[in-house]
Motif scaffolding. Structure first.
Motif, PDB file in Angstrom:
ATOM      1  N   TRP A  11      27.389  -6.775  70.630  1.00 14.20           N
ATOM      2  CA  TRP A  11      27.900  -8.003  71.242  1.00 14.20           C
ATOM      3  C   TRP A  11      28.857  -7.707  72.381  1.00 14.20           C
ATOM      4  O   TRP A  11      29.173  -8.602  73.181  1.00 14.20           O
ATOM      5  CB  TRP A  11      28.596  -8.856  70.187  1.00 14.20           C
ATOM      6  CG  TRP A  11      27.700  -9.191  69.039  1.00 14.20           C
ATOM      7  CD1 TRP A  11      27.769  -8.701  67.764  1.00 14.20           C
ATOM      8  CD2 TRP A  11      26.561 -10.057  69.068  1.00 14.20           C
ATOM      9  NE1 TRP A  11      26.754  -9.209  66.992  1.00 14.20           N
ATOM     10  CE2 TRP A  11      25.995 -10.055  67.766  1.00 14.20           C
ATOM     11  CE3 TRP A  11      25.964 -10.843  70.052  1.00 14.20           C
ATOM     12  CZ2 TRP A  11      24.873 -10.798  67.440  1.00 14.20           C
ATOM     13  CZ3 TRP A  11      24.839 -11.587  69.734  1.00 14.20           C
ATOM     14  CH2 TRP A  11      24.306 -11.556  68.440  1.00 14.20           C
ATOM     15  N   TRP A  13      28.231  -5.528  74.771  1.00 11.55           N
ATOM     16  CA  TRP A  13      27.493  -5.151  75.974  1.00 11.55           C
ATOM     17  C   TRP A  13      27.447  -6.258  77.024  1.00 11.55           C
ATOM     18  O   TRP A  13      27.615  -5.981  78.210  1.00 11.55           O
ATOM     19  CB  TRP A  13      26.082  -4.695  75.607  1.00 11.55           C
ATOM     20  CG  TRP A  13      26.065  -3.305  75.043  1.00 11.55           C
ATOM     21  CD1 TRP A  13      25.951  -2.961  73.724  1.00 11.55           C
ATOM     22  CD2 TRP A  13      26.195  -2.076  75.752  1.00 11.55           C
ATOM     23  NE1 TRP A  13      25.994  -1.590  73.578  1.00 11.55           N
ATOM     24  CE2 TRP A  13      26.143  -1.024  74.806  1.00 11.55           C
ATOM     25  CE3 TRP A  13      26.341  -1.759  77.098  1.00 11.55           C
ATOM     26  CZ2 TRP A  13      26.232   0.322  75.170  1.00 11.55           C
ATOM     27  CZ3 TRP A  13      26.435  -0.413  77.465  1.00 11.55           C
ATOM     28  CH2 TRP A  13      26.388   0.601  76.510  1.00 11.55           C
ATOM     29  N   PRO A  14      27.223  -7.524  76.654  1.00  7.94           N
ATOM     30  CA  PRO A  14      27.276  -8.576  77.680  1.00  7.94           C
ATOM     31  C   PRO A  14      28.632  -8.666  78.360  1.00  7.94           C
ATOM     32  O   PRO A  14      28.710  -8.948  79.565  1.00  7.94           O
ATOM     33  CB  PRO A  14      26.964  -9.860  76.886  1.00  7.94           C
ATOM     34  CG  PRO A  14      26.207  -9.405  75.694  1.00  7.94           C
ATOM     35  CD  PRO A  14      26.796  -8.074  75.350  1.00  7.94           C
ATOM     36  N   VAL A  15      29.708  -8.411  77.613  1.00  2.00           N
ATOM     37  CA  VAL A  15      31.047  -8.439  78.207  1.00  2.00           C
ATOM     38  C   VAL A  15      31.203  -7.274  79.173  1.00  2.00           C
ATOM     39  O   VAL A  15      31.783  -7.416  80.254  1.00  2.00           O
ATOM     40  CB  VAL A  15      32.123  -8.377  77.103  1.00  2.00           C
ATOM     41  CG1 VAL A  15      33.514  -8.439  77.722  1.00  2.00           C
ATOM     42  CG2 VAL A  15      31.936  -9.500  76.107  1.00  2.00           C
ATOM     43  N   VAL A  43      28.794  -5.819  80.848  1.00  2.00           N
ATOM     44  CA  VAL A  43      27.998  -6.155  82.040  1.00  2.00           C
ATOM     45  C   VAL A  43      28.736  -7.161  82.910  1.00  2.00           C
ATOM     46  O   VAL A  43      28.782  -7.028  84.142  1.00  2.00           O
ATOM     47  CB  VAL A  43      26.613  -6.706  81.627  1.00  2.00           C
ATOM     48  CG1 VAL A  43      25.869  -7.235  82.847  1.00  2.00           C
ATOM     49  CG2 VAL A  43      25.801  -5.616  80.943  1.00  2.00           C
ATOM     50  N   ALA A  44      29.347  -8.169  82.290  1.00  2.00           N
ATOM     51  CA  ALA A  44      30.094  -9.178  83.048  1.00  2.00           C
ATOM     52  C   ALA A  44      31.252  -8.534  83.798  1.00  2.00           C
ATOM     53  O   ALA A  44      31.496  -8.838  84.972  1.00  2.00           O
ATOM     54  CB  ALA A  44      30.619 -10.261  82.100  1.00  2.00           C
ATOM     55  N   TRP A  49      34.877  -1.336  78.565  1.00  2.00           N
ATOM     56  CA  TRP A  49      33.956  -0.422  77.881  1.00  2.00           C
ATOM     57  C   TRP A  49      34.677   0.306  76.744  1.00  2.00           C
ATOM     58  O   TRP A  49      34.161   0.424  75.634  1.00  2.00           O
ATOM     59  CB  TRP A  49      33.401   0.572  78.892  1.00  2.00           C
ATOM     60  CG  TRP A  49      32.492   1.637  78.337  1.00  2.00           C
ATOM     61  CD1 TRP A  49      32.847   2.680  77.516  1.00  2.00           C
ATOM     62  CD2 TRP A  49      31.081   1.771  78.559  1.00  2.00           C
ATOM     63  NE1 TRP A  49      31.768   3.465  77.233  1.00  2.00           N
ATOM     64  CE2 TRP A  49      30.662   2.926  77.852  1.00  2.00           C
ATOM     65  CE3 TRP A  49      30.148   1.046  79.293  1.00  2.00           C
ATOM     66  CZ2 TRP A  49      29.338   3.369  77.860  1.00  2.00           C
ATOM     67  CZ3 TRP A  49      28.825   1.482  79.306  1.00  2.00           C
ATOM     68  CH2 TRP A  49      28.428   2.632  78.594  1.00  2.00           C
ATOM     69  N   THR A  56      39.578  -8.325  75.885  1.00  2.00           N
ATOM     70  CA  THR A  56      38.562  -8.443  76.915  1.00  2.00           C
ATOM     71  C   THR A  56      38.625  -9.781  77.645  1.00  2.00           C
ATOM     72  O   THR A  56      38.323  -9.871  78.833  1.00  2.00           O
ATOM     73  CB  THR A  56      37.156  -8.257  76.313  1.00  2.00           C
ATOM     74  OG1 THR A  56      36.984  -9.196  75.241  1.00  2.00           O
ATOM     75  CG2 THR A  56      36.983  -6.845  75.766  1.00  2.00           C
TER      76      THR A  56
END
Length: 265
Positions: free
Chosen positions: A142, A144-146, A148-149, A223, A231
């Motif tokens: 979950w 990973w989308p953060v 990427v953003a 990351w 985050t």
């Protein structure tokens, strides 16, 4: 929006043709990754827990940094180089005749470039580093989308800075001096020399508050899961700077294009 998507796709294809340059870039990033790992291992052996990072954090920072240099455009990219030159030569007048917004046109160009650089030069150094060192990866799918953003926001923040530098040529005639100044500031404040968390006292506070911190340091900390406020606060920091810079870029574009004077004409 179809035209801007087409511009981004063509930009991606354009940069995909530079195969030798891409391979050379991957090799260079990998070599510098090993060099920096040697430096960081020595530094963290002398100063354990420097900036709240442990050794795996520091080594992961190195390889993420090397993978992000080209996509983020720390050493300059299409926006800085080509747009700055078009302003100097007067070819920017052709861009202004297009039935598109100048800011969105160049943002599309830069995003196409960044996506290719991210796929070609971002992942390979990270894989090489992971084969040799014990690197850290996001602990949950979950996250990973953060991640990427944060990366996308970092790239766009970097674009707006480079765009403003290029447009400075409307007033100072030649923006190359500003480009060199922006390069020095990027190298220092983005975290390409040391993680900004390692900067002491007020220097670290100032460095982490600049828009350059939003380009590399903040995405890397997302990351690593090392953001002090979490985050959410990290993304808000990036969004805040992005809105300020985009509004400034739009205002500067309007002021710069009220009257275009071509040198010698």
């Amino acid at each position: 929006m179809g035209v801007y998507w087409a511009i981004a796709v063509r930009s991606f294809r354009r940069f995909s043709t530079y195969r030798i340059a891409t391979v050379s870039g991957v090799f260079t990033n990998s070599v510098f990754g090993f060099i920096l790992c040697g430096v960081y291992l020595t530094l963290w052996r002398e100063r354990p827990g420097l900036g709240g990072y442990d050794v795996p954090d520091a080594l992961t920072f190195v390889w993420l940094q090397q993978g992000m240099l080209a996509p983020v455009g720390i050493f300059g990219a299409t926006t800085t180089n080509e747009l700055g030159e078009r302003v100097r030569s007067g070819e920017i007048a052709v861009d202004l005749y297009r039935p598109t917004q100048l800011l969105l046109w160049w943002l599309s160009v830069d995003l196409g470039r960044a996506v290719f650089q991210l796929l070609a030069r971002g992942g390979i150094p990270m894989v090489i580093g992971a084969l040799v060192f014990d690197l850290k990866f996001p602990s949950s799918v979950w996250l990973w989308p953060v991640v990427v953003a944060g990366l996308v926001l970092g790239i766009v923040v970097s674009f707006t800075i480079r765009y403003l530098v290029a447009l400075s040529g409307f007033w100072i005639t030649d923006s190359r001096g500003m480009e060199q100044l922006a390069l020095v500031l990027s190298l220092f404040f983005a975290g390409t020399i040391l993680p900004l968390v390692a900067f002491p006292g007020w220097i670290g506070v100032v460095a982490r508050a600049t828009p350059w911190a939003a380009t590399m340091q903040v995405p890397i900390d997302i990351w690593l899961g090392r953001n002090p406020g979490g985050t959410g606060q990290a993304l808000l920091f990036q969004l805040g700077w992005l809105l300020v810079l985009l509004l400034t870029a739009q205002l500067v574009t309007s002021l710069a294009t009220r009257k275009v004077v071509i040198q010698g004409g």
